[in-house]
Motif scaffolding. Structure first.
Motif, mmCIF file in Angstrom:
data_model
loop_
_atom_site.group_PDB
_atom_site.id
_atom_site.type_symbol
_atom_site.label_atom_id
_atom_site.label_comp_id
_atom_site.label_asym_id
_atom_site.label_seq_id
_atom_site.Cartn_x
_atom_site.Cartn_y
_atom_site.Cartn_z
ATOM 1 N N THR A 45 0.824 -1.211 0.000
ATOM 2 C CA THR A 45 0.000 0.000 0.000
ATOM 3 C C THR A 45 0.864 1.270 0.000
ATOM 4 O OG1 THR A 45 -0.195 0.276 2.418
ATOM 5 C CG2 THR A 45 -1.702 -1.269 1.362
ATOM 6 N N ASP A 46 2.170 1.110 0.137
ATOM 7 C CA ASP A 46 3.110 2.233 0.164
ATOM 8 C C ASP A 46 3.815 2.315 -1.187
ATOM 9 O OD1 ASP A 46 5.394 3.869 0.482
ATOM 10 O OD2 ASP A 46 5.536 3.399 2.625
ATOM 11 N N ILE A 47 3.425 3.289 -2.001
ATOM 12 C CA ILE A 47 3.949 3.394 -3.364
ATOM 13 C C ILE A 47 5.465 3.585 -3.378
ATOM 14 C CG2 ILE A 47 3.436 5.883 -3.460
ATOM 15 C CD1 ILE A 47 3.294 3.474 -6.466
ATOM 16 N N ASP A 48 5.988 4.318 -2.404
ATOM 17 C CA ASP A 48 7.438 4.555 -2.377
ATOM 18 C C ASP A 48 8.199 3.263 -2.110
ATOM 19 O OD1 ASP A 48 7.150 7.273 -2.879
ATOM 20 O OD2 ASP A 48 6.906 7.750 -0.748
ATOM 21 N N VAL A 50 7.155 0.223 -2.707
ATOM 22 C CA VAL A 50 6.973 -0.655 -3.870
ATOM 23 C C VAL A 50 7.913 -0.246 -5.002
ATOM 24 C CG1 VAL A 50 5.355 -1.320 -5.696
ATOM 25 C CG2 VAL A 50 4.599 -1.296 -3.306
ATOM 26 N N MET A 51 7.941 1.040 -5.314
ATOM 27 C CA MET A 51 8.790 1.518 -6.411
ATOM 28 C C MET A 51 10.271 1.288 -6.111
ATOM 29 S SD MET A 51 6.890 2.586 -8.872
ATOM 30 C CE MET A 51 7.864 3.672 -9.891
ATOM 31 N N LYS A 83 -7.104 -0.208 0.715
ATOM 32 C CA LYS A 83 -5.662 -0.010 0.551
ATOM 33 C C LYS A 83 -4.981 -1.290 0.068
ATOM 34 C CE LYS A 83 -3.305 2.405 3.612
ATOM 35 N NZ LYS A 83 -2.823 2.891 4.938
ATOM 36 N N ILE A 87 -5.456 -0.263 -3.757
ATOM 37 C CA ILE A 87 -4.259 0.580 -3.882
ATOM 38 C C ILE A 87 -3.010 -0.279 -4.071
ATOM 39 C CG2 ILE A 87 -2.800 2.282 -2.721
ATOM 40 C CD1 ILE A 87 -5.477 3.397 -3.666
ATOM 41 N N ARG A 90 -2.694 -1.361 -7.596
ATOM 42 C CA ARG A 90 -2.368 -0.160 -8.373
ATOM 43 C C ARG A 90 -0.873 0.133 -8.296
ATOM 44 N NH1 ARG A 90 -2.608 6.073 -6.763
ATOM 45 N NH2 ARG A 90 -1.181 5.118 -5.261
ATOM 46 N N ASN A 91 -0.343 0.141 -7.070
ATOM 47 C CA ASN A 91 1.080 0.446 -6.881
ATOM 48 C C ASN A 91 1.971 -0.558 -7.609
ATOM 49 O OD1 ASN A 91 0.227 2.521 -5.233
ATOM 50 N ND2 ASN A 91 0.689 1.455 -3.314
ATOM 51 N N ALA A 95 4.545 0.125 -10.831
ATOM 52 C CA ALA A 95 5.948 -0.295 -10.769
ATOM 53 C C ALA A 95 6.279 -1.316 -11.855
ATOM 54 C CB ALA A 95 6.254 -0.872 -9.387
#
Length: 289
Positions: A45-48, A50-51, A83, A87, A90-91, A95
């Motif tokens: 749920t944390d895009i940073d 994950v990326m 989330k 989400i 999505r994340n 990525a």
């Protein structure tokens, strides 16, 4: 060497996938919410987060087995369910596109309202009636929106190495001569082993899109329980009860689909691959147990 990143690697499907690939030269990047030996902690749920991980590892394939699957809890935990179930995919999809990875996302029969008269195909209109189903459908839409190359697999009544209906019935058989099980909810019990095999098959193709992925055939929960007891050699009587009767005995907060039989239509039309019959898959699973 091919690199595959798996989220929710400690779940029933995550474990089945790792076993499915065990004889291949694959580098697995195993992730879950809690760090352990050989497992990287990842909050999808944390895009940073994950990326950062995916840009660093550059996997060829991302398989998302992570989900908030407690159907009743999702009703009370909408934000958390959204989330994790929406989400998160999505994340991962954003990525995946960043590193040109294939994205494989596992969804559910709960995207349908469950009042059908014939097996649902991939072209039937979703209409979820529970928070779980609604958030999982949003996850599908995000994958379709953000992933360049994706497979979305809707499955149902999954069991494998972990907490599931089969093990619950076997546990009850140790202390009960009879059990009450719902008989008016129809679907297809699906082995995590069979789903992992299908994922392995599709992953090696460019046959992208939305697929239904359940074992062949259909049944209800009560007959499923009877088959489990028969294969286990347990003399347990199964009382067939309606969903309404069961709800009076065990109040639950989420609507469950009465009819959730999925037709693996796209798989049948676009390949020669076929999943096992649910009874055969159950027998194989019971032998392993």
């Amino acid at each position: 060497m091919k690199k595959i990143l798996v989220t929710g690697c400690n779940g029933q499907l995550g474990r089945a996938i790792r076993k499915e690939y065990e004889n291949e030269q694959i580098t697995f990047i195993n992730t879950d919410v809690i760090e352990a030996e050989g497992i990287i902690a990842l909050d999808i749920t944390d895009i940073d987060q994950v990326m950062r991980l995916i840009k660093s590892e550059k996997p060829d394939v991302i398989i998302n087995c992570a989900a908030h699957t407690n159907v009743d809890a999702c009703e009370k935990q909408w934000d958390l369910a959204y989330k994790i179930n929406a989400i998160g995919p999505r994340n991962l999809s954003i990525a995946a596109s960043e590193v040109n990875a294939k994205m494989i996302h596992v969804s559910t029969d709960y995207v349908f309202e469950g009042n059908g008269q014939k097996p649902y195909t991939e072209f039937d209109m979703p209409n979820p009636v529970s928070a779980y189903g609604k958030t999982k459908l949003e996850g599908e839409r995000f994958v379709q929106q953000f992933a360049d190359r994706y497979f979305i697999l809707r499955t149902a009544w999954l069991y494998g190495d972990g907490k599931n209906f089969v093990k619950t019935m076997l546990r009850l058989a140790e202390t009960h001569d009879e059990v009450s099980v719902v008989c008016d909810q129809l679907g297809t019990p699906t082995s995590a082993v069979e789903l992992a095999k299908m994922i392995h098959y599709l992953e090696g193709t460019d046959n992208y899109g939305l697929f239904h992925a359940t074992c062949e055939g259909d049944t209800n929960w009560a007959v499923f329980a009877e088959e489990i007891f028969k294969l286990a050699g347990k003399n347990v009587k199964v009382n067939h009860v309606t969903s309404e009767q069961y709800a009076q005995m065990n109040p639950a907060s989420a609507n469950r689909p009465a009819y959730s039989i999925l037709d693996n239509y796209m798989l049948r039309l676009t390949s020669e691959y076929k999943m096992a019959d649910w009874k055969d898959a159950l027998q194989a699973y019971m032998k392993e147990l």
